[in-house]
Design a protein around this motif. Sequence first.
Motif, short mmCIF file in Angstrom:
data_model
loop_
_atom_site.label_atom_id
_atom_site.label_comp_id
_atom_site.label_asym_id
_atom_site.label_seq_id
_atom_site.Cartn_x
_atom_site.Cartn_y
_atom_site.Cartn_z
N LEU A 1 0.83 -1.20 0.00
CA LEU A 1 0.00 0.00 0.00
C LEU A 1 0.87 1.26 0.00
N LEU A 2 1.90 1.26 0.85
CA LEU A 2 2.78 2.43 0.92
C LEU A 2 3.49 2.67 -0.41
N CYS B 1 -1.91 15.62 -4.06
CA CYS B 1 -0.62 15.09 -3.62
C CYS B 1 -0.57 15.13 -2.08
N GLY B 2 -0.98 16.25 -1.52
CA GLY B 2 -1.00 16.39 -0.06
C GLY B 2 -1.95 15.41 0.61
N THR B 3 -3.09 15.18 -0.03
CA THR B 3 -4.06 14.22 0.52
C THR B 3 -3.44 12.82 0.58
N TRP B 4 -2.75 12.43 -0.49
CA TRP B 4 -2.13 11.10 -0.51
C TRP B 4 -0.94 11.02 0.46
N ILE B 5 -0.21 12.12 0.63
CA ILE B 5 0.87 12.15 1.62
C ILE B 5 0.28 11.91 3.01
N ASP B 6 -0.83 12.59 3.30
CA ASP B 6 -1.49 12.40 4.60
C ASP B 6 -1.92 10.95 4.79
N GLU B 7 -2.46 10.36 3.74
CA GLU B 7 -2.88 8.96 3.85
C GLU B 7 -1.68 8.05 4.11
N GLY B 8 -0.58 8.31 3.41
CA GLY B 8 0.63 7.51 3.63
C GLY B 8 1.17 7.67 5.04
N HIS C 1 -0.50 8.53 7.66
CA HIS C 1 -1.46 7.88 8.56
C HIS C 1 -1.18 6.37 8.64
N LEU C 2 -0.93 5.76 7.49
CA LEU C 2 -0.59 4.33 7.47
C LEU C 2 0.70 4.06 8.24
N LEU C 3 1.68 4.95 8.10
CA LEU C 3 2.93 4.80 8.83
C LEU C 3 2.70 4.86 10.34
N CYS C 4 1.80 5.74 10.77
CA CYS C 4 1.49 5.84 12.20
C CYS C 4 0.82 4.57 12.71
N GLU C 5 0.00 3.96 11.84
CA GLU C 5 -0.67 2.72 12.23
C GLU C 5 0.30 1.53 12.27
N TYR D 1 10.91 -1.01 9.37
CA TYR D 1 10.94 -1.53 8.00
C TYR D 1 10.37 -0.53 7.00
N PHE D 2 9.44 0.30 7.43
CA PHE D 2 8.76 1.24 6.55
C PHE D 2 9.36 2.65 6.62
N ARG D 3 10.50 2.79 7.25
CA ARG D 3 11.10 4.10 7.48
C ARG D 3 11.38 4.86 6.19
N GLU D 4 11.73 4.16 5.14
CA GLU D 4 12.04 4.85 3.88
C GLU D 4 10.86 5.69 3.40
N TYR D 5 9.64 5.21 3.65
CA TYR D 5 8.46 5.96 3.20
C TYR D 5 8.29 7.26 3.99
N TYR D 6 8.70 7.24 5.23
CA TYR D 6 8.70 8.46 6.04
C TYR D 6 9.49 9.55 5.32
N TYR D 7 10.67 9.19 4.82
CA TYR D 7 11.51 10.17 4.12
C TYR D 7 10.89 10.59 2.79
N HIS D 8 10.41 9.64 2.02
CA HIS D 8 9.78 9.98 0.74
C HIS D 8 8.60 10.94 0.94
N PHE D 9 7.71 10.58 1.86
CA PHE D 9 6.51 11.39 2.07
C PHE D 9 6.86 12.80 2.54
N HIS D 10 7.82 12.90 3.46
CA HIS D 10 8.17 14.23 3.97
C HIS D 10 8.89 15.07 2.93
N ILE D 11 9.69 14.48 2.09
CA ILE D 11 10.33 15.24 1.02
C ILE D 11 9.27 15.81 0.08
N TYR D 12 8.30 14.99 -0.29
CA TYR D 12 7.24 15.50 -1.17
C TYR D 12 6.39 16.54 -0.46
#
Length: 189
Positions: free
Chosen positions: A65-66, A85-92, A94-98, A103-114
């Motif tokens: 999903l991420l 784009c912002g809406t999908w970043i928020d969704e991503g 949110h999933l990271l918080c759940e 293991y999913f740390r890379e998405y933290y960086y991707h989402f915050h850069i965008y």
Amino acid sequence: MRKRKKVIYWPDKLAHLLDNTYIKGLVSHNLGYLYSLQNEHHKAIDYYISSMEYERQRNVNVNYLLNTILCIIIEKYNIGDSKECGTWIDEGLHLLCEHPHDYFREYYYHFHIYRYLIDPPGNDTLATFIEEEALPYFREKDHKDSIIKYAYILAQHFKKLYKYKQANHYYEVSLRTINNNHHLGGIIL
């Protein structure tokens, strides 16, 4: 006026004939990727969203999903749709918080850069974040494609600020990574 003929992809047709949700999601994601490579962003987004629907039906590993959310974010960014784009970043995020696994740390960086790219904070927060957090992480994990991409983004950022020495450094980082990894972009002489 000619009617446009709908293109039928055999893997997509086969996945639907087999009624296999996993294959439907995989084929949809891969077709989205192929359209992305052709810069047909709207078609890519449609396939990625279709893939998300199949992934949610199957309750797949959150990593799938991420990854699909990141692909949608990239496409939305490419067409200049900052709001979506912002809406999908928020969704991503949110999933990271759940699922707060390292293991999913890379998405933290991707989402915050965008997030920084669509809503710049007005100072060097983007540059600091990429230089001090994201690039060291991607170097540690040997994610060469992310190093190339974000070093290039940093170079462009510094170029806009007329910081040519720093811009040149990051262009070189990006170029050196490509040259040392021919499969990622060919040889640049």
